[in-house]
Every structure is written in C-alpha cells, then in structure tokens.
Write an enzyme that holds these catalytic residues in place. Sequence first.
Site, PDB file in Angstrom:
ATOM      1  N   GLY A 132      67.596   0.230  37.138  1.00 49.97           N
ATOM      2  CA  GLY A 132      67.480   0.603  35.737  1.00 49.97           C
ATOM      3  C   GLY A 132      68.528  -0.096  34.887  1.00 49.97           C
ATOM      4  O   GLY A 132      69.559  -0.537  35.377  1.00 49.97           O
ATOM      5  N   LYS A 160      70.529  -9.888  44.285  1.00 48.51           N
ATOM      6  CA  LYS A 160      70.699  -9.567  45.712  1.00 48.51           C
ATOM      7  C   LYS A 160      70.115 -10.649  46.611  1.00 48.51           C
ATOM      8  O   LYS A 160      70.647 -10.938  47.676  1.00 48.51           O
ATOM      9  CB  LYS A 160      70.076  -8.215  46.031  1.00 48.51           C
ATOM     10  CG  LYS A 160      68.644  -8.068  45.550  1.00 48.51           C
ATOM     11  CD  LYS A 160      68.355  -6.675  45.025  1.00 48.51           C
ATOM     12  CE  LYS A 160      68.363  -6.726  43.517  1.00 48.51           C
ATOM     13  NZ  LYS A 160      68.029  -5.486  42.834  1.00 48.51           N
ATOM     14  N   ARG A 186      64.337 -17.047  28.904  1.00 51.11           N
ATOM     15  CA  ARG A 186      63.113 -17.810  28.837  1.00 51.11           C
ATOM     16  C   ARG A 186      62.592 -17.848  27.399  1.00 51.11           C
ATOM     17  O   ARG A 186      62.188 -18.883  26.903  1.00 51.11           O
ATOM     18  CB  ARG A 186      62.066 -17.199  29.776  1.00 51.11           C
ATOM     19  CG  ARG A 186      61.350 -18.249  30.586  1.00 51.11           C
ATOM     20  CD  ARG A 186      60.419 -17.636  31.605  1.00 51.11           C
ATOM     21  NE  ARG A 186      61.143 -17.003  32.697  1.00 51.11           N
ATOM     22  CZ  ARG A 186      60.570 -16.261  33.640  1.00 51.11           C
ATOM     23  NH1 ARG A 186      59.264 -16.034  33.615  1.00 51.11           N
ATOM     24  NH2 ARG A 186      61.279 -15.731  34.620  1.00 51.11           N
ATOM     25  N   GLU A 204      78.547  -6.436  42.426  1.00 48.81           N
ATOM     26  CA  GLU A 204      78.392  -4.979  42.574  1.00 48.81           C
ATOM     27  C   GLU A 204      76.988  -4.521  42.200  1.00 48.81           C
ATOM     28  O   GLU A 204      76.411  -3.634  42.822  1.00 48.81           O
ATOM     29  CB  GLU A 204      79.440  -4.267  41.708  1.00 48.81           C
ATOM     30  CG  GLU A 204      79.463  -2.758  41.821  1.00 48.81           C
ATOM     31  CD  GLU A 204      79.914  -2.265  43.195  1.00 48.81           C
ATOM     32  OE1 GLU A 204      79.005  -1.909  43.974  1.00 48.81           O
ATOM     33  OE2 GLU A 204      81.124  -2.217  43.474  1.00 48.81           O
ATOM     34  N   GLY A 215      72.478  -0.470  42.577  1.00 48.22           N
ATOM     35  CA  GLY A 215      72.584  -0.280  41.122  1.00 48.22           C
ATOM     36  C   GLY A 215      73.947   0.159  40.642  1.00 48.22           C
ATOM     37  O   GLY A 215      74.941  -0.553  40.784  1.00 48.22           O
ATOM     38  N   GLY A 247      66.560  -9.949  30.448  1.00 50.37           N
ATOM     39  CA  GLY A 247      65.617  -8.863  30.700  1.00 50.37           C
ATOM     40  C   GLY A 247      66.311  -7.544  30.392  1.00 50.37           C
ATOM     41  O   GLY A 247      67.267  -7.504  29.627  1.00 50.37           O
ATOM     42  N   GLY A 290      56.040   1.834  35.888  1.00 53.52           N
ATOM     43  CA  GLY A 290      57.103   0.831  35.845  1.00 53.52           C
ATOM     44  C   GLY A 290      58.129   1.004  36.959  1.00 53.52           C
ATOM     45  O   GLY A 290      59.161   0.336  36.968  1.00 53.52           O
ATOM     46  N   LYS A 311      69.900  -6.094  50.370  1.00 52.64           N
ATOM     47  CA  LYS A 311      71.080  -5.272  50.089  1.00 52.64           C
ATOM     48  C   LYS A 311      71.836  -4.949  51.373  1.00 52.64           C
ATOM     49  O   LYS A 311      73.060  -4.960  51.399  1.00 52.64           O
ATOM     50  CB  LYS A 311      70.644  -3.994  49.379  1.00 52.64           C
ATOM     51  CG  LYS A 311      70.073  -4.273  47.982  1.00 52.64           C
ATOM     52  CD  LYS A 311      69.302  -3.076  47.457  1.00 52.64           C
ATOM     53  CE  LYS A 311      68.735  -3.319  46.066  1.00 52.64           C
ATOM     54  NZ  LYS A 311      67.769  -2.269  45.682  1.00 52.64           N
TER      55      LYS A 311
END
EC number: 1.1.1.3
Lengths: 430, 430
Positions: A304, A107, A46, A131, A136, A13, A189, A207
């Site tokens: 991101g 996570k 995928r 990490e 992020g 992704g 998004g 988290k």
Amino acid sequence: MNKPLKIAIAGLGTVGAGVIKVLSDNKDIITARSGRAIEVCAVSARDRHRDRGVSLAPFTWYDNPVDMALDDEVDVVVELIGGSDGIAKALCEKALENGKHVVTANKALIAHHGTELAKTAEAKGVSIMYEAAVAGGIPIIKALREGLAGNGVERVYGILNGTCNYMLTNMRETGRDFDVILSEAQDLGYAEADPTFDVDGIDAAHKLAILTSVAFGCEVDFDGVQTEGIRHVSPVDIEFAEELGYRIKLLGIASRQNGSVEQRVHPCMVSKKAPISQVEGVFNAVVVEGNFVDQVVLQGRGAGEGPTASAVVGDLVDVARGVKVPTFSVAADKLEKLKSAPLTGHNGSYYVRLMVVDEPGVFADVAGVLKANNVSMETIVQRNRAPGEPVPLVLTLHETSEQSMLNALNGIAALDSVVETPRMIRIEDF
Amino acid sequence: MNKPLKIAIAGLGTVGAGVIKVLSDNKDIITARSGRAIEVCAVSARDRHRDRGVSLAPFTWYDNPVDMALDDEVDVVVELIGGSDGIAKALCEKALENGKHVVTANKALIAHHGTELAKTAEAKGVSIMYEAAVAGGIPIIKALREGLAGNGVERVYGILNGTCNYMLTNMRETGRDFDVILSEAQDLGYAEADPTFDVDGIDAAHKLAILTSVAFGCEVDFDGVQTEGIRHVSPVDIEFAEELGYRIKLLGIASRQNGSVEQRVHPCMVSKKAPISQVEGVFNAVVVEGNFVDQVVLQGRGAGEGPTASAVVGDLVDVARGVKVPTFSVAADKLEKLKSAPLTGHNGSYYVRLMVVDEPGVFADVAGVLKANNVSMETIVQRNRAPGEPVPLVLTLHETSEQSMLNALNGIAALDSVVETPRMIRIEDF
C-alpha cells in the site's frame, strides 16, 4: 542547519506519489529527526501528465530516469520503477557508480542482483537501502540488520505476501473457491491482473531471499528458494485445517543448517495458537528466532501507498543522518556463499488429503503404502460417508523426510481407489 | 580489520553476564556485522568472586565502576547497575563527559534524566543508547527512532511489564487471586521480593516515558505519566471481562494531542480481537500508530538475560559500526517541552463493578447518579442473585470524560446499597 538531502524519484505510481506526500505532510518532523531537510529535486515517470494528487511542477523532469544518476544536484536516487532488470537495474547501477545513494522498494531487483549492487555501493562508499522491498511498512530489515545484530539467527519466517494472506483469510471466512476470491481480489485492487507473482509465491520468494541474506550474512540467492503457491489450496483443506486446529498460511521460511540454508515458500498448516496464525487479511508478519533474543514478531501492513512510502522515507532519514551499515548486515565482499538445502532432505510433518472411493479396503491400501515408505500416521479423518462415491480422506503424518513423503504420495496416487491427485500441505510446528 | 571496540561493563547480574556470553558465543557473526571485534576490557560489580558462569580473569577489575569512565582503553561503558540516581548516574555522566559512549539497560535513569544525558552525549559527539531499557529484546527504540522516522506518530502503546502480564494471564487462566499469583511469581523469579515497581506500574511508566520522547520528539517526562497498577484487579473483573469480550492488560499508552501529550499506565479492558490482547504471559508488545504506516506491532520477550543482553549488544554493534543518530530521534537540544494532558480531561469508555445489596431500587439509584453526571450506560450485567446479600453489578459506560466518570463514581459510592468501593477499569477501543 545542514544542507538539504536532495532526492530524485524514478517511478511515480502509488508509492512514488506516497513518498512525495510523506515528505511534504511530515516535513517538520522529518527535518527535525534528520537534522536537515529532505527535498525532492527531480522526478521521472512514464507519463508526465497523469494526475497523481501531487504537483510535479517544483521538480526537474527526466524523460529517461537513468539520466538522473548523472544529475549533480541529486544525492539519492529513489527507484520505484520495479522489475529485476531493465531500466531499474540500469538506473541503480549507474547511480551507485556515480556515488549516489539508492533507496528502492524493488524486491525483484534486490533478490536477483542484491549482492552485486551491494558490492558496488560499498566500494563507492554509498548505501543501497531496501526496507520497502520486504513486508511494506514493517521495519524488519532494520530490526534484523541492526537491532537484533547480536544474535545468531536460527530461523526467520513470515507472511510476506498480503494478497495471498487476504485470499486465504477470505477463503476461510466465506468457504468460497480460490478462483472466486481471486477475481474479487482483482476487482478490489488487492491482486494484479496477472496474479502470478503473488499467488505462485514468487513475490514472497523475492522477499524471503532478501531476509535470508540479512539474517545469515550470506549472498542473496533467489534461485535457492523452493517455491509453491496457493493455487491448489481448496476450501475443503481449509475446513479440515480448522478441524485439526490449524490455519493455512503462505509462509516464507529460511533456516540455517550446517553450512547450508534452507529457503522455502509454500502453504503451511500452522497451529491456531501460534502468533503468526492470528495475522489475517492483508497484514504481513515476520518472526525472527535468535539464539539470545528468542522469538521476536513484527507485524503490520505489507503493502500500500502509506506503509511502503513510510519504509522508503525511513531509509531516506537514515541516509540524511549519515547512517551507514553493511547492506546485508555483513560487508558485501564478506557474505558467505551458502549451499541451498534441497526440500527433499527436509524433515517435517504433513497433511495429506485424498479423494477416495468409499469402499472396503481403501484404508488398508493407503496404510500399506505409508508403511512401505516408513511414514507413520498421526491422525486420520474421513467424512461424508457415501458408499461407492468419492469422499475425502485426510491424514496427518508424523515427522518424516520429504523424500519419503513424496514416495508415499506417488504410491498412494497409483492406487485404484484414489481418484484425484493427492493434496499435500506441510505442517509447521511453531 | 579495524581496531576492536573496547567495552567496560558495570554491573554483573544476569544481564551483565549475559552480555559477556553473547559477545563470546556470537563473536564471529558480531565481528562480521560490526566490521571489527567488540571486546570486553574491564568490569566492575559488587562482588568480585560470585560465580557467574563466565570468567572475569581476562578483564581489568574496578572496585569503583565510576573509575572506568577514566580508563583510556575504554570506548564504551555498559551501565547495568540500575537505579535512577547514585552510582549509575554518576558513571554515565562521567563516561559521557570523558567522550565515551554509554549503553545502558537502565529505564529509571533514562526516564528521570534522559534529556540531560542526551544533551551531554550529543555535545560530546558520543552516543547514549538504551534499547535494552524498553521491552527487553524487542528493538522498539530503533524501530521508532529510525525505521518509522518518516511518520508522524499519533499514538504508541504496549504491554511493557512482563511481570504484570504474566500475573494477569495467570489470574485469568486459574481464577486465583492477585496475592496468590504474586507470591507464586516471586517464587518463580518472575516478580521481585519488593514488587512495587512492577505491580504498581512504575516500571511500565519508566518505559512509557522513554517511548513517548522517541515517538513525539519531546523531552522525557516521567512525572507526566499518570500511573495506576494492577493490585486492585480481581478475578471477578477478569471473569466479567471475558464475558464482555475483553481481556485485562496493564498498558502504557501515550498519545499526542494539540501541544500536549497524554501518558498513562493502567489496567485496560481490550477487545479479545485486538492483536495486543493475544500477547500473554511474560511477553511484551508495543504498537506504533503512524500517520502513513498505520499500525505496526512488535512483540517478544520483555525481560530476561538473553533478550536484554541481545538489546545491549545490538546497541554495541551500532556503536562499533559508527552509527550515530539523535538519542531521542530529534537532537536533544531541539526536543519539544510538551505539556502533560491530565487524565481528568481524558475521554473514554469505562467498565465499573459495584458490589450492591440485592434489593429493589438499587438499579434506579445507580442510574440516577449516572444520569445526573451525564454518563450513559452501554451494558449492565447482574449475576448471582441473592436477595438481601451483596452481589456484583457490572456496567459499561459509553464514551464520556474521565471527570464525569469520577464524579458519578463518587455519587455511586455514597449510595447506601453500594457496599464496597466501586472498581473502575478503562476500556480501550483498539
């Protein structure tokens, strides 16, 4: 030059493609820092043919990512599939069992199975690094596990979900409702089609459970996190917060108490002057309170492609350099099993908003219930007087036990003049 | 359990005593995290008998700290003597040559001799660690060298001197003069009797030179830092800054340019909205801009017993765990030798305050000089009109080269109606 570190990436992704980009764009400096090249040798996803802006031609393709755990060429498996169970878990377990390092941004997986995975990794003499799973691009795991390792950590808390922080910031700035902002965030998004994990606090809870383990040297206990999301936060509460000198933030807060740990995720009112209330929009921030360092604050982008890939590659550089530290700061078989402190035993201050019929005597009724429950008022604000109509009545309550507060709220809700379920938001005194 | 890591501490001021306290108070958690005990075995200081609130009885005493470098029991020498040369340098060199790790809080030493010390350490297979040398308790070295190692760093900057930040904050809050605040800070112990290193920016420059090396993988070049302190910042400039939407901060800023690096320490005007301008009082903050992570901000206490000792012990835990990474992120013999970009070639915006005689034509004269030097004005503010008397005239200038700005300032200073040396403060657009 030492031989390259060979990595296999499962899941292509945005983050997976981002990792490939970082390793390619920053190849020279990463090689210089690692003392060896870090090279992708295998990938799995995928859909093999989707355009990701990066060529997959140089890499061995796997239809089944779990098979990468058996590839002799692979030193590190980078798991970017997601999900607490299923294929992600199978891949990580198999990779570790086969003596391969694992780097993951997952996570949910670490929050649910972190302790077991760490035990497997440490028994096999390899690392599982995560990490990217928390906040992020902010290197908070490294800071807690290593840089601040001299401290007894008293509390760790933070803005751990950028979607919620973006929505709360936007609600404050525009005065619009949760639903409107959510659908806009989805269009942009910033929020998923199914926003449950974000807006109900589950992502932040994942988290927090990880941070708790690293901070206090205890087993990861996701089930011990008491979680409440932001669906019930309304523009009127945000307005009152401003008036009272607060900002509303969804925080994850973990604190160690005698032999137990309190983990909670919920909307908080935080003084506008506290550093964390300055953190707006999609940004994340984590505050560590140590017994010698005092307060350290780290902030940055919590999600991101670039920031998350940065964290993944930071872990890869550690592996390439041969850095090996206990997964959760203390060896996995020495992690404490701490009891979870229930929120009913929590002591704190509270903001309460009632919708009451504007008529004589309401006030005395509410005050009576509070008094009966030993809860004492700090401020009271009533606005928009409209005799006979429902109007907001806002209270802030001095420090009291959550159980007393809940009892008082039940009593207040039962009053005839109170026309909606009372809204309660915890006030944090940072 | 592995055998303990034995350390020798040279220098028992507040930080040295703090390290002993951290290791004792947090013994259990430090041992659990390190996988072994960290034990002080030897100490050395100027005065053996001063009361430091910790007992030295259990430790071997050395009159000459350099002799600790020869003690076979010692694994790590902790150098807390200070000073870029002399005994601190001799001790560190000798310790490294004898195969002992060194942990130091000595920014002057690392800023002046970091590259050579790193070469010695790496050749001997030991570490020289200096987290405590930059920004006190904030684990910024680790963040840059490890957590953010996947990024090409574009710029790193920060508030690196707590004394200056405390003074500037105090000046802003109280409107009082530099000299008054300085003597108060000295009384409070926030400033040294000889405040030169702090207020003239040298301390910040030491720290910046170190950050630059870690961020860009280049040799430490203290002489390349262009430094200007805060002595000339006056309350009237702070007031105008407020009015224009800025805060004045002493910043260290390093940016990489084509084949060279620009390092500068000077007072800056920073937008009140930038996160760094929220950092007040004795706090430090460092901002890292990476090409994938975007911006990461770390803030915390930049000095003091607890925070500095926290950083020293963080380094000791790394050593105890066997973590070994290149001193400045890239192996010392591979560090680039980057040219230093002169500030005259810098492009930026500027704040200029003149004291001019309030009479017709002044404005036209100033504007004429600016035009002749190709410098264009953004805003102009004149206050306290008093015909025939000196009044402040404040300009902000659009981005221009520093050389043009300096030429214009020389021209302006030469005007008859300008009665004091013009004050210039660089505006940073974060």
